[in-house]
Design a protein around this motif. Structure first.
Motif, short mmCIF file in Angstrom:
data_model
loop_
_atom_site.label_atom_id
_atom_site.label_comp_id
_atom_site.label_asym_id
_atom_site.label_seq_id
_atom_site.Cartn_x
_atom_site.Cartn_y
_atom_site.Cartn_z
N ALA A 294 0.83 -1.20 0.00
CA ALA A 294 0.00 0.00 0.00
C ALA A 294 0.87 1.26 0.00
CB ALA A 294 -0.92 0.00 1.22
N LEU A 295 1.94 1.25 0.80
CA LEU A 295 2.85 2.39 0.83
C LEU A 295 3.51 2.62 -0.53
CD1 LEU A 295 4.61 2.02 4.30
CD2 LEU A 295 2.97 3.77 3.60
N ILE A 296 3.96 1.52 -1.17
CA ILE A 296 4.61 1.65 -2.47
C ILE A 296 3.64 2.21 -3.50
CG2 ILE A 296 5.64 0.34 -4.37
CD1 ILE A 296 6.78 -1.57 -2.25
N GLY A 297 2.39 1.81 -3.41
CA GLY A 297 1.41 2.30 -4.37
C GLY A 297 0.98 3.73 -4.14
N LEU A 298 0.88 4.16 -2.88
CA LEU A 298 0.27 5.46 -2.56
C LEU A 298 1.25 6.56 -2.22
CD1 LEU A 298 -2.68 4.11 -0.34
CD2 LEU A 298 -2.76 4.78 -2.76
N TRP A 299 2.48 6.23 -1.88
CA TRP A 299 3.46 7.21 -1.42
C TRP A 299 4.49 7.43 -2.52
CZ3 TRP A 299 7.20 6.28 3.32
CH2 TRP A 299 7.75 7.50 3.71
N ASP A 300 4.70 8.71 -2.91
CA ASP A 300 5.59 9.02 -4.03
C ASP A 300 7.02 9.31 -3.60
OD1 ASP A 300 3.58 8.69 -5.88
OD2 ASP A 300 3.00 10.81 -5.88
N PRO A 302 10.83 8.87 -2.39
CA PRO A 302 11.76 7.75 -2.52
C PRO A 302 11.82 6.85 -1.29
CG PRO A 302 12.74 9.76 -3.38
CD PRO A 302 11.46 10.17 -2.72
N ALA A 303 11.53 7.43 -0.13
CA ALA A 303 11.54 6.62 1.09
C ALA A 303 10.53 5.48 1.03
CB ALA A 303 11.23 7.50 2.30
N ALA A 304 9.50 5.63 0.18
CA ALA A 304 8.50 4.56 0.04
C ALA A 304 9.13 3.28 -0.44
CB ALA A 304 7.40 5.00 -0.92
N PHE A 306 12.21 2.21 0.20
CA PHE A 306 12.97 1.58 1.28
C PHE A 306 12.05 1.00 2.36
CE2 PHE A 306 15.64 4.91 -0.57
CZ PHE A 306 16.74 4.15 -0.95
N VAL A 307 11.05 1.79 2.77
CA VAL A 307 10.12 1.31 3.80
C VAL A 307 9.25 0.18 3.24
CG1 VAL A 307 8.21 1.94 5.32
CG2 VAL A 307 10.08 3.55 4.93
N GLY A 308 8.74 0.36 2.02
CA GLY A 308 7.88 -0.66 1.42
C GLY A 308 8.61 -1.97 1.21
N PHE A 309 9.85 -1.91 0.69
CA PHE A 309 10.62 -3.13 0.47
C PHE A 309 10.95 -3.81 1.80
CE2 PHE A 309 12.49 -3.52 -4.00
CZ PHE A 309 11.40 -2.89 -4.59
N ALA A 310 11.23 -3.03 2.81
CA ALA A 310 11.51 -3.61 4.13
C ALA A 310 10.30 -4.37 4.66
CB ALA A 310 11.94 -2.52 5.11
N LEU A 311 9.11 -3.79 4.48
CA LEU A 311 7.89 -4.47 4.94
C LEU A 311 7.61 -5.73 4.13
CD1 LEU A 311 5.66 -1.33 5.61
CD2 LEU A 311 6.49 -2.95 7.32
N LEU A 312 7.85 -5.67 2.81
CA LEU A 312 7.72 -6.88 2.00
C LEU A 312 8.69 -7.95 2.48
CD1 LEU A 312 7.40 -5.50 -1.67
CD2 LEU A 312 5.58 -6.17 -0.12
N GLY A 313 9.91 -7.52 2.81
CA GLY A 313 10.90 -8.46 3.31
C GLY A 313 10.49 -9.08 4.64
N ALA A 314 9.82 -8.29 5.48
CA ALA A 314 9.37 -8.83 6.77
C ALA A 314 8.40 -9.99 6.57
CB ALA A 314 8.72 -7.72 7.60
N THR A 315 7.46 -9.83 5.64
CA THR A 315 6.54 -10.94 5.36
C THR A 315 7.26 -12.11 4.73
OG1 THR A 315 4.48 -9.69 5.23
CG2 THR A 315 4.64 -11.64 3.84
N GLN A 316 8.21 -11.82 3.83
CA GLN A 316 8.96 -12.91 3.21
C GLN A 316 9.73 -13.71 4.25
OE1 GLN A 316 9.00 -14.27 0.31
NE2 GLN A 316 10.69 -15.69 0.75
N GLY A 317 10.37 -13.01 5.19
CA GLY A 317 11.12 -13.69 6.23
C GLY A 317 10.22 -14.52 7.13
N ALA A 318 9.08 -13.96 7.49
CA ALA A 318 8.14 -14.71 8.32
C ALA A 318 7.58 -15.90 7.56
CB ALA A 318 7.00 -13.79 8.77
N ALA A 319 7.30 -15.72 6.27
CA ALA A 319 6.74 -16.82 5.47
C ALA A 319 7.71 -17.98 5.37
CB ALA A 319 6.38 -16.31 4.08
N VAL A 320 8.99 -17.67 5.26
CA VAL A 320 10.00 -18.73 5.17
C VAL A 320 9.90 -19.67 6.37
CG1 VAL A 320 12.47 -19.16 5.39
CG2 VAL A 320 11.63 -17.53 3.69
#
Length: 418
Positions: A294-300, A302-304, A306-320
């Motif tokens: 949602a952040l990557i889609g709605l926030w323009d 550049p910090a979006a 870094f923050v968005g990818f970090a949150l995606l990574g959090a789910t990926q790590g938990a999913a593993v």
């Protein structure tokens, strides 16, 4: 875990090698491939989708091989085949050949390298299965952190085709170490059935039994969300940077944030899995994904990225940790390769749909920002749905009453029960 370092390292090598069949690496060559082969966003996404769908179909029928053959032998064959596909990418000259090579990269890399790693960890480890899966999965994060930056730098020196030749050379070089690491089986568990850990109802489920039971299909919609959404974001990263007004370097620099978050959350989730069980964490692990996309889609800003990818990574790590431990926890370990093969194939299929569907919508004029904002609802809905699913699974995992000594103890312990 120290005494098991060689088997954990082997799992890490397998997950690292999968990088060459993962979207984040293949997509780095996307602009050059589109330019040289004269492909639109939708056509490139379509080729990628067809190759990935075909790989998922084959994985469904070959996942059982991990139950019948030693991981050592399969790993050597998969690495050699993946290296050959990388060489093919270095010389690709047409869309048909590209589709065939995408199929090979996705089946052998994303599909079978990952399948072998997690099947091995699920079978070889019981009490600390979550931590074993998390440690082996560090290969994913290592590849995501190092390979995009390295590939971009090498492209300036040897060209994008040269990068694929370098990838092939690295895979060939990894075969002797992985053979040495797997020179000894950790335990006879891989081939002996007597030491296997049972799943729901105190028994081992075959693939057919799992597919006929409601649990597998109730888990499926949520399992498909992270691969679909994550692949769509990575695949269209270059296009996203153009739409947002970011530099391509910004997107590339966000990958280390993704990797660090993946590693950190994988260990947090692994501890939680070993402490509470994977089924109890099901309703929680996709919350960061929903917020991040949602952040990557709605926030323009550049910090979006870094923050968005970090949150995606959090789910990926938990999913593993959560999903890696869930299958043997729910279905037992005896037929885990066949069952996991179907699940992995479905997730590979989701990674095929992500780029293809979003690419087609881009060609139709639906902005990638609006698409990502809408996809966040999928992750949020999964969290709510999994509350009910997890409760049903916990009930099925409850010890079954034993009515006589001759009938066996249906209340036999589950290896990962809290």
């Amino acid at each position: 875990m120290r005494q098991n370092a060689r088997w954990l390292a082997a799992g890490g090598v397998l997950t690292f090698a999968s990088s060459f069949g993962q979207t984040f690496f293949i997509a780095l060559s996307g602009p050059a491939l589109r330019a040289e082969l004269d492909l639109s966003h939708g056509e490139w996404g379509g080729v990628y989708t067809l190759g990935t769908v075909a790989s998922a179909a084959l994985l469904t029928s070959t996942g059982f091989l991990a139950d019948r053959f030693r991981i050592r032998a399969l790993a050597a064959c998969v690495f050699a085949g993946l290296a050959g596909a990388c060489v093919g990418m270095a010389f690709v000259g047409g869309a048909v050949a590209l589709g065939c090579l995408i199929f090979c990269l996705r089946f052998l890399g994303q599909g079978y390298c990952s399948h072998l790693a997690f099947t091995a960890m699920g079978r070889w480890f019981s009490a600390q299965r979550g931590r074993a899966v998390a440690l082996a999965a560090m290969g994913f994060s290592l590849g995501e952190a190092l390979l995009p930056i390295t590939a971009v730098a090498l492209t300036g020196l040897i060209g994008w085709r040269g990068v694929w030749l370098a990838a092939a050379a690295l895979l060939i070089a990894l075969i002797p170490p992985v053979l040495w690491l797997l020179g000894r089986e950790r335990t006879p568990r891989q081939l002996a059935e007597t030491e296997s850990a049972p799943g729901m109802m105190g028994r081992h489920w075959t693939r057919g039994e799992a597919l006929r039971h409601w649990t597998f299909w109730a888990l499926t919609p949520g399992l498909l969300a992270p691969p679909f959404i994550g692949t769509a974001v990575f695949f269209h990263g270059a296009h996203l940077s153009t739409v947002k007004g970011w530099s391509l370097t910004t997107v590339a620099a966000a990958f280390p944030f993704y990797s660090v978050a993946t590693i950190a959350m994988s260990f947090v989730a692994a501890w939680a899995v070993d402490r509470f069980s994977a089924r109890r964490l099901l309703p929680l692990y996709q919350a960061p994904l929903a917020l991040g996309v949602a952040l990557i889609g709605l926030w323009d800003a550049p910090a979006a990225a870094f923050v968005g990818f970090a949150l995606l990574g959090a789910t990926q790590g938990a999913a593993v940790a959560v999903i890696g431990a869930l299958w043997p926890e729910v279905y037992g370990t005896r037929h885990i390769g066949a069952i996991r093969g179907v699940a992995v194939a479905m997730m590979v299929f989701a990674t095929a749909l992500g780029p293809g569907a979003t690419g087609a919508l881009i060609d139709l004029g639906v902005g990638v920002e609006a698409q990502f904002a809408a996809l966040s609802l999928w992750g949020a809905g999964t969290c709510l749905f999994y509350w009910a699913v997890a409760a049903r699974i916990r009930a099925a995992m409850a010890p079954q009453p034993s009515f006589s000594s001759s009938s066996g103890t249906a209340s036999n312990r589950s290896a990962t029960s809290p």
